[in-house]
Design an enzyme around this catalytic site. Structure first.
Site, mmCIF file in Angstrom:
data_model
loop_
_atom_site.group_PDB
_atom_site.id
_atom_site.type_symbol
_atom_site.label_atom_id
_atom_site.label_comp_id
_atom_site.label_asym_id
_atom_site.label_seq_id
_atom_site.Cartn_x
_atom_site.Cartn_y
_atom_site.Cartn_z
ATOM 1 N N GLY A 140 0.792 -1.032 -0.182
ATOM 2 C CA GLY A 140 -0.040 -0.053 0.009
ATOM 3 C C GLY A 140 0.934 1.289 -0.006
ATOM 4 O O GLY A 140 2.254 1.207 -0.498
ATOM 5 N N ARG A 173 2.748 6.181 3.303
ATOM 6 C CA ARG A 173 2.214 6.654 4.714
ATOM 7 C C ARG A 173 1.854 5.803 5.516
ATOM 8 O O ARG A 173 2.020 5.621 6.640
ATOM 9 C CB ARG A 173 1.153 7.814 4.335
ATOM 10 C CG ARG A 173 0.571 8.514 5.324
ATOM 11 C CD ARG A 173 -0.749 9.273 5.099
ATOM 12 N NE ARG A 173 -1.931 8.360 4.655
ATOM 13 C CZ ARG A 173 -2.592 7.696 5.702
ATOM 14 N NH1 ARG A 173 -2.516 7.770 6.962
ATOM 15 N NH2 ARG A 173 -3.637 6.996 5.163
ATOM 16 N N GLY A 231 2.411 2.580 5.470
ATOM 17 C CA GLY A 231 3.427 1.601 5.706
ATOM 18 C C GLY A 231 4.421 2.140 6.750
ATOM 19 O O GLY A 231 4.697 1.271 7.652
ATOM 20 N N GLU A 261 5.696 -3.379 1.174
ATOM 21 C CA GLU A 261 5.746 -2.764 -0.214
ATOM 22 C C GLU A 261 4.807 -1.552 -0.457
ATOM 23 O O GLU A 261 3.658 -1.497 -0.279
ATOM 24 C CB GLU A 261 5.068 -3.920 -1.133
ATOM 25 C CG GLU A 261 5.793 -5.154 -1.026
ATOM 26 C CD GLU A 261 7.425 -5.355 -1.345
ATOM 27 O OE1 GLU A 261 7.927 -4.352 -2.113
ATOM 28 O OE2 GLU A 261 8.126 -6.040 -0.478
ATOM 29 N N CYS A 277 2.345 1.194 -8.717
ATOM 30 C CA CYS A 277 3.291 1.590 -7.914
ATOM 31 C C CYS A 277 4.615 1.786 -8.646
ATOM 32 O O CYS A 277 5.444 2.546 -8.510
ATOM 33 C CB CYS A 277 3.676 0.603 -6.776
ATOM 34 S SG CYS A 277 4.233 -0.913 -7.224
#
Ligand code: NAD
Ligand code: SIN
Length: 487
Positions: A222, A225, A227, A245, A279
């Site tokens: 995700g 922030r 993480g 990740e 990502c």
């Protein structure tokens, strides 16, 4: 409409005072209509996983593989349902959803190979003594998924974790609960009860699950922030495994590039594939100053203008779908405005194509010399940064706290040698898009992009811990005794 939460082998309804719904961001149809999980249900899911772990950890690897094969077969039989759930919830075009299912299917063989190669059994014998290396599962893993690949990315953790002998409590993104539900329906027939559990909900469910004292680990895909927040929460528990990740602010550098359609294609695939909701998407494109660079930008703008953007199930299929939500589209427009306020020159304006929806056209801004925040904008917004010399371009490309993916477009192998050596990222591509990651390779980044526990081929590493032993059938007296033994 929704089946709810899958706990200890049975479906349960959630907290009827807290509704959980997902919507298509163009048609606004309600795709999932259910309730968030209650704290006692989350507790029950963790307990069920802990109970199931007692036996699942002892099941042979071959039997676990057989369970996973059964899942794959069920998934193939229900691929229409999963494609439809992903398309309706994420608004990704159907062709992308179908590719996602193919990636899930391909993951099993890759995960088996990775498990055996990275975490297998090894024994060396010297005389009557064996040195034995084996791997053990951690136990109960909480798994958090993002919305952009609601099947492939959770599966990238689920499959290796189960093969290693762990049990799971999975919380899908609150934007894609139906995709999570369909996935679990496919696992339902393949696993003993409690081995995999599903709890649905938004941040409050995630927070409760992440802080559950009975977890042995947490696998998260995700935003940076969230993480980082989870990492802080786990700071007091170094004994628990955590794989993070996160996002990136990825550079694509044009060096001695070929001024042709392939360069334009690679650039568009880097920045605008999945409407910029990967990502690995290139956010910053470095183009040399001069007429060749000018011509490239002109061609790029012309090609982007022609990209077809449409609904997930439109026929013929679009290149890009809508963003996941109207709020996500607003964030892109807000970032565009902020960049303009900082002096960026708009080359192509990102704009909403249909009032009240998340159908948005790509935006391209020349931000050379502008002080743009080092943040991931998760959508189709590209910065173009003009540079004078190649080394400067690499320095600028590295001027980010993230480090997920990077690519160089150049026909000069010396340039690539330099790029490969100097660029700071976990995925480094040459004449291929930044989005071109291989499942046969480890996948992860440096800096704010993760905690150095890559997934894909190296996901196996996070799923078990090594146990090393020196073993003999009987104790023995060595030929040479230590000093002072016989005194
Ligand atoms: P997100 O961080 O908003 O949410 C991810 C998951 O965490 C969701 O299930 C969410 O409900 C949960 N969550 C949110 N706050 C939480 C909290 N406080 N405690 C516990 N759980 C919480 O991410 P997203 O918007 O769903 O996904 C997009 C992001 O994911 C982008 O930043 C993208 O770059 C990143 N991403 C990374 C990878 C990778 O492999 N590196 C792959 C895909 C997406
Ligand atoms: C992503 O780009 O969001 C995921 C990449 C992948 O695993 O294919």
């Amino acid at each position: 409409m929704a089946q709810g939460h899958y706990i200890n082998g049975a479906w349960q309804q959630g907290d009827v005072s807290k509704s959980l719904k997902s919507f298509n961001s163009v048609s606004h149809e309600c795709v999932y209509d259910g309730f968030e999980a209650r704290p006692d249900q989350i507790n029950e899911a963790v307990s069920a996983a802990r109970q199931a772990f007692k036996t699942w950890r002892l099941v042979s690897f071959e039997e676990r593989v057989a369970c996973c094969r059964l899942f794959i077969q069920t998934l193939k039989d229900h691929s229409y349902d999963l494609v439809s759930a992903i398309g309706r919830e994420t608004a990704k075009p159907r062709w992308e959803c179908e590719l996602e299912i193919q990636t899930v299917i391909a993951k099993l063989d890759i995960s088996i190979l990775a498990h055996l190669e990275r975490t297998g059994y090894r024994m060396t014998q010297t005389g009557s003594v064996k040195a034995v290396l084996q791997h053990r599962p951690h136990g109960v893993i909480a798994l958090f998924g993002p919305y952009n690949f609601p099947a492939h990315l959770p599966n990238g953790h689920i499959m290796p974790a189960l093969l290693a002998g762990n049990c799971i409590v999975f919380k899908p993104s609150e934007l894609t609960p139906l995709a999570g539900e369909v996935m679990i329906q496919c696992w339902e027939k393949s696993l003993p009860k409690g081995v995999i559990n599903l709890v649905q909900g938004s941040v409050s469910v995630g927070t409760y699950l992440a802080q559950h004292p009975q977890l042995d680990g947490l696998f998260f895909t995700g935003s940076a922030r969230v993480g980082h927040l989870l990492h802080e929460q786990f700071a007091a528990f170094p004994e628990k495994i955590m794989a993070l990740e996160m996002g990136g602010n990825n550079p694509l550098v044009l060096g001695a590039f070929e001024d042709n359609e392939a360069t334009i294609y690679t650039c568009i695939q880097s920045a605008f594939l999945s409407a910029g909701q990967r990502c690995t998407c290139a956010r910053r494109v470095f183009v040399p100053v001069g007429t060749k660079g000018d011509h490239f930008i002109e061609q790029l703008l012309g090609r982007v203008e022609k990209l077809v953007i449409g609904e997930w199930n439109a026929e013929p299929q679009p290149f890009m779908g809508a963003l996941v939500s109207v709020a996500a589209a607003s964030r892109v427009l807000q970032a565009q405005q902020e960049w303009k306020d900082k002096g960026a020159k708009v080359l192509k304006t990102a704009q909403i194509l249909k009032e009240g929806t998340a159908l948005i056209s790509p935006g391209i801004l020349d931000t050379t010399g502008c002080d743009i925040p080092d943040e991931e904008v998760f959508g189709p917004l590209m910065q173009i940064i003009r540079y004078e010399n190649f080394e400067t371009a690499i320095n600028l490309a590295n001027a980010t706290h993230y480090g997920l993916s990077a690519a160089l477009l150049s026909t000069n192998s010396k340039e690539f040698e330099y790029f490969e050596r100097e660029i700071r990222a976990g995925v480094v591509n040459w004449n291929r898009p930044t989005t071109g990651a291989s499942s046969h390779m480890p996948f992860g980044g440096v800096g704010k992009s993760g905690n150095l526990r890559p997934t894909a081929y190296y996901a196996a590493d996070s799923c078990s811990y090594p146990v090393a032993g020196v073993q003999a059938e009987t104790p023995e007296i060595p030929a040479i005794l230590p000093p002072g033994w016989n005194s």
